[in-house]
Design a protein around this motif. Structure first.
Motif, short mmCIF file in Angstrom:
data_model
loop_
_atom_site.label_atom_id
_atom_site.label_comp_id
_atom_site.label_asym_id
_atom_site.label_seq_id
_atom_site.Cartn_x
_atom_site.Cartn_y
_atom_site.Cartn_z
N ARG A 224 0.67 -1.16 -0.09
CA ARG A 224 0.14 -0.03 0.16
C ARG A 224 1.03 1.24 0.03
N GLY A 225 2.23 1.41 0.67
CA GLY A 225 2.68 2.49 0.80
C GLY A 225 3.77 2.44 -0.37
N ARG B 253 0.03 2.46 6.00
CA ARG B 253 0.84 1.85 4.98
C ARG B 253 2.26 2.26 5.66
N ILE B 254 3.38 1.52 4.87
CA ILE B 254 4.73 1.66 5.15
C ILE B 254 5.26 2.05 3.74
N CYS B 255 5.97 3.09 3.63
CA CYS B 255 6.69 3.61 2.60
C CYS B 255 8.25 3.20 2.58
N VAL B 256 8.77 2.25 1.98
CA VAL B 256 10.07 2.08 1.98
C VAL B 256 10.71 3.07 0.79
N VAL B 257 11.75 3.72 1.39
CA VAL B 257 12.49 4.79 0.73
C VAL B 257 14.02 4.40 0.84
N TYR B 258 14.43 4.12 -0.46
CA TYR B 258 15.93 4.14 -0.67
C TYR B 258 16.48 5.47 -1.05
N LYS C 268 4.82 14.12 -1.32
CA LYS C 268 4.44 14.38 -2.53
C LYS C 268 4.04 13.16 -3.43
N MET C 269 4.88 12.24 -3.07
CA MET C 269 5.07 10.93 -3.96
C MET C 269 4.04 10.20 -3.77
N ILE C 270 3.61 9.98 -2.43
CA ILE C 270 2.91 8.73 -2.21
C ILE C 270 1.33 8.99 -2.23
#
Length: 153
Positions: free
Chosen positions: A13-14, A82-87, A33-35
């Motif tokens: 979901r993220g 949600r969880i957003c994984v950000v590299y 702004k991306m999600i």
């Protein structure tokens, strides 16, 4: 791990992102702004909540990982969590306990503190596994991360 199914759904979901920035605030601004956010929630709300928490104490946990989150639950509905994984394109110094620069963030956007704590506990368990840490270092795709979590279950 009893929560992995939830974790995979939350990450799905993220989403998984590659982001460039030189400060946590710059990263949070871009990510918010991306999600894809639920109706009624703005990127500014997410950005402000993440920055407010980061000002209190760094969310870097070591091993090149940070767990940014709001001080109190930010999502109105459990279905919106949600969880957003950000590299990070360039690792950031976020004063981690082991002094390693952060190269990946798991941004937690939860509905209640109980879920938040379960998610943290499950993620910490994953971070202890060498195979999962290697995946993070290689900037694994969403599909690779979700498959690894299911296999480690």
């Amino acid at each position: 791990m009893e929560n992995s199914f939830d974790i995979t759904q939350l990450i799905h979901r993220g989403g998984v992102y590659d982001v460039e920035g030189t400060t946590p605030e710059e990263i949070y601004d871009k990510v918010s702004k991306m999600i894809d956010l639920p109706d009624g929630m703005t990127p500014e709300q997410v950005y402000n909540a993440l920055c407010a928490r980061e000002k209190i104490l760094s969310t870097a946990v070591g091993n090149g990982i940070a767990l940014p989150h709001a001080r109190s639950p930010i999502m109105k509905d459990a279905a919106d969590q949600r969880i957003c994984v950000v590299y990070l394109k360039e690792p950031l110094d976020m004063q981690a306990p082991d002094e390693r620069k952060v190269s990946v963030m798991f941004i937690l956007l939860t509905h209640d503190s109980q879920t938040h704590l379960k998610v943290l506990s499950t993620l910490v368990g994953l971070f202890r596994k060498a195979s999962f840490k290697k995946l993070l270092e290689s900037h694994a795709s969403e599909a690779q991360l979700l498959n690894a979590i299911k296999e480690l279950d």
